[in-house]
Design an enzyme around this catalytic site. Structure first.
Site, mmCIF file in Angstrom:
data_model
loop_
_atom_site.group_PDB
_atom_site.id
_atom_site.type_symbol
_atom_site.label_atom_id
_atom_site.label_comp_id
_atom_site.label_asym_id
_atom_site.label_seq_id
_atom_site.Cartn_x
_atom_site.Cartn_y
_atom_site.Cartn_z
ATOM 1 N N GLU A 78 0.825 -1.205 0.000
ATOM 2 C CA GLU A 78 0.000 0.000 0.000
ATOM 3 C C GLU A 78 0.863 1.260 0.000
ATOM 4 O O GLU A 78 2.033 1.219 0.389
ATOM 5 C CB GLU A 78 -0.846 0.047 1.276
ATOM 6 C CG GLU A 78 -1.732 -1.130 1.454
ATOM 7 C CD GLU A 78 -2.352 -1.142 2.852
ATOM 8 O OE1 GLU A 78 -3.147 -2.036 3.097
ATOM 9 O OE2 GLU A 78 -2.028 -0.262 3.672
ATOM 10 N N CYS A 91 3.094 8.444 1.671
ATOM 11 C CA CYS A 91 3.548 7.476 2.675
ATOM 12 C C CYS A 91 3.801 6.160 1.949
ATOM 13 O O CYS A 91 2.891 5.599 1.329
ATOM 14 C CB CYS A 91 2.455 7.341 3.734
ATOM 15 S SG CYS A 91 2.779 6.040 4.918
ATOM 16 N N CYS A 98 5.180 -7.561 7.359
ATOM 17 C CA CYS A 98 6.183 -7.143 8.346
ATOM 18 C C CYS A 98 6.373 -8.255 9.368
ATOM 19 O O CYS A 98 5.414 -8.935 9.743
ATOM 20 C CB CYS A 98 5.734 -5.864 9.047
ATOM 21 S SG CYS A 98 6.974 -5.240 10.220
ATOM 22 N N CYS A 102 3.618 -5.950 15.647
ATOM 23 C CA CYS A 102 3.120 -5.030 16.672
ATOM 24 C C CYS A 102 1.607 -5.250 16.810
ATOM 25 O O CYS A 102 0.903 -5.381 15.805
ATOM 26 C CB CYS A 102 3.411 -3.581 16.279
ATOM 27 S SG CYS A 102 5.164 -3.291 15.992
ATOM 28 N N CYS A 105 -1.134 -3.090 14.863
ATOM 29 C CA CYS A 105 -0.882 -2.793 13.456
ATOM 30 C C CYS A 105 -1.433 -3.895 12.556
ATOM 31 O O CYS A 105 -1.150 -5.077 12.747
ATOM 32 C CB CYS A 105 0.625 -2.649 13.249
ATOM 33 S SG CYS A 105 1.091 -2.523 11.527
ATOM 34 N N GLY A 145 5.675 -2.434 6.663
ATOM 35 C CA GLY A 145 7.048 -2.863 6.884
ATOM 36 C C GLY A 145 7.830 -1.935 7.787
ATOM 37 O O GLY A 145 7.443 -0.785 8.035
ATOM 38 N N GLU A 146 8.929 -2.456 8.301
ATOM 39 C CA GLU A 146 9.858 -1.669 9.122
ATOM 40 C C GLU A 146 11.021 -1.271 8.201
ATOM 41 O O GLU A 146 11.828 -2.119 7.801
ATOM 42 C CB GLU A 146 10.337 -2.533 10.308
ATOM 43 C CG GLU A 146 11.585 -2.046 11.011
ATOM 44 C CD GLU A 146 11.513 -0.600 11.489
ATOM 45 O OE1 GLU A 146 10.611 -0.265 12.260
ATOM 46 O OE2 GLU A 146 12.395 0.190 11.076
ATOM 47 N N SER A 177 10.523 6.206 9.278
ATOM 48 C CA SER A 177 9.900 6.025 10.593
ATOM 49 C C SER A 177 10.160 4.600 11.069
ATOM 50 O O SER A 177 9.954 3.643 10.327
ATOM 51 C CB SER A 177 8.392 6.274 10.473
ATOM 52 O OG SER A 177 7.767 5.996 11.693
ATOM 53 N N ASN A 276 -5.647 5.115 14.411
ATOM 54 C CA ASN A 276 -6.743 4.737 13.514
ATOM 55 C C ASN A 276 -7.097 3.297 13.811
ATOM 56 O O ASN A 276 -6.261 2.415 13.622
ATOM 57 C CB ASN A 276 -6.278 4.809 12.054
ATOM 58 C CG ASN A 276 -6.665 6.102 11.387
ATOM 59 O OD1 ASN A 276 -7.553 6.806 11.827
ATOM 60 N ND2 ASN A 276 -5.981 6.405 10.307
ATOM 61 N N CYS A 318 -1.281 1.789 8.310
ATOM 62 C CA CYS A 318 -0.568 0.884 7.418
ATOM 63 C C CYS A 318 -1.124 -0.529 7.511
ATOM 64 O O CYS A 318 -1.418 -1.039 8.566
ATOM 65 C CB CYS A 318 0.930 0.905 7.685
ATOM 66 S SG CYS A 318 1.474 -0.032 9.091
HETATM 67 S S1 SF4 Z 1 4.646 -2.194 9.939
HETATM 68 FE FE1 SF4 Z 1 5.546 -1.032 11.636
HETATM 69 S S2 SF4 Z 1 3.937 -0.913 13.206
HETATM 70 FE FE2 SF4 Z 1 3.346 -2.534 11.736
HETATM 71 S S3 SF4 Z 1 4.106 -4.471 12.612
HETATM 72 FE FE3 SF4 Z 1 5.714 -3.664 11.252
HETATM 73 S S4 SF4 Z 1 7.059 -2.439 12.554
HETATM 74 FE FE4 SF4 Z 1 5.126 -2.772 13.694
#
Ligand code: SF4
Length: 334
Positions: A78, A91, A98, A102, A105, A145-146, A177, A276, A318
């Site tokens: 996305e 963004c 990911c 978390c 998320c 993603g991280e 980020s 959100n 996200c």
């Molecule tokens: S995208 Fe970011 S907030 Fe979502 S699980 Fe991965 S590290 Fe965590």
């Protein structure tokens, strides 16, 4: 590539400008290249921008648009276009899914499928620019993603996004980020001209943070503070600390005080964002609680930006669009 095939180097620069600066994806339209070179390129190369399979725009004049892309191997990611009075921000995602899982998320529920390549990351940017016809001023890596877990590709993408003869975004307007990988932050700090950095802290208390972010148990806040200190000292950048405020997680005045104490002497500003709701463990915080946190941080002397909630009507957090269209898999471990 052109030099390898016996052409002059400046033809490569012309080609680069057509693609990245002007957004032209047809060789025939590249009128300062000879007809024979255009024909050779058309026979040898193709443009494979990620395909938009869905886009959703919210209501109102400054409505955000969320794009769902399909990559060449069928995987989906996305991106979101967020216009406002003074800027147009995109963004971007950096991974398909990911690994960090978390709990708040939607992307974390998908598990990690794979890293995106730099070409795919920049391809999503080019596709949005072409489709929206907007002059994009800012990029944040805050999508799926991280980004620091895919650091080499993200850095390559940042370099392409800011290349003066190409897309030419200001270096100060590209932001990564992270949920907090201190080793990667130290590595990013060695880049000669790194992008800006936002640390999404979740909570100023280690035990609360670890309950929402499995990775936080490995990298406690003291380690994060050290790494961010190194980054700030080497880059001279001010760091942004993002606090995504969620009901019962981090919405007490005491959380604001603990956050102020943790920041200490870091050159930082604080972005407060409203959560959100996603199919996760938390709920949106009460508006008055967010305002109380902001007021307390200001009283203590912090610089605070209270971000407007954008994109709630388009599932803009996200992974929310992909989570609606991709079956969750068991998350990989961080
Ligand atoms: S995208 Fe970011 S907030 Fe979502 S699980 Fe991965 S590290 Fe965590």
């Amino acid at each position: 590539m052109l030099e390898e095939r016996g052409h002059r180097a400046f033809h490569g620069r012309q080609l680069h400008r057509w693609i990245y600066a002007r957004g032209v994806f047809e060789f025939d339209a590249m009128t300062d290249l000879s007809k024979s070179l255009r024909a050779e390129l058309a026979a040898r190369c193709e443009f494979a921008l990620p395909r938009v399979v869905e886009d959703v725009t919210g209501d109102g004049p400054d409505a955000a648009t969320k794009y769902l892309f399909e990559l060449a191997d069928g995987e989906r990611v996305e991106a979101v276009l967020i216009p406002s009075d003074e800027r147009v921000t995109v963004c971007l995602s950096s991974q398909v899914g990911c690994a960090f899982a978390c709990t708040f998320c939607a992307t974390g529920m998908l598990g990690l499928k794979r890293n995106m390549t730099a070409a795919e990351i920049v391809g999503t940017f080019l596709a949005i620019r072409q489709r929206s016809r907007r002059r994009i001023s800012n990029v944040v890596f805050m999508g799926m993603g991280e980004p620091l877990a895919n650091l080499n590709a993200v850095i390559r993408a940042c370099d392409l996004l800011t290349e003066p003869d190409g897309i030419c975004l200001s270096k100060r307007k590209v932001t990564i980020s992270t949920v907090g990988l201190p080793g990667r932050i130290r590595k990013l700090a060695t880049h000669p001209d790194p992008p800006k950095l936002t640390f999404s802290i979740t909570s100023p208390h280690d035990h609360v943070r670890a309950s929402a972010l499995p990775v936080a148990g490995r990298f406690p806040l003291a380690q994060m503070h050290d790494a961010l200190g190194v980054y700030a000292a080497r880059t001279k950048h001010r760091i942004t600390i993002a606090l995504l405020v969620a009901d019962g997680l981090n919405d007490r005045v005491e959380d604001a005080r603990a956050l102020h104490r943790w920041i200490g002497d870091l050159p930082a500003k604080i972005n407060l964002l409203r959560y959100n709701e996603a199919p996760g463990a938390f709920r949106r915080a009460d508006e008055r609680a967010v305002e109380r946190i902001a007021a307390e941080l200001v009283r203590l002397g912090s610089t605070v930006v209270l971000r407007k909630s954008r994109g709630r009507d388009i599932s803009a957090a996200c992974g929310q669009l992909a989570a609606r269209t991709i079956q969750p898999e068991p998350s990989a471990s961080a």
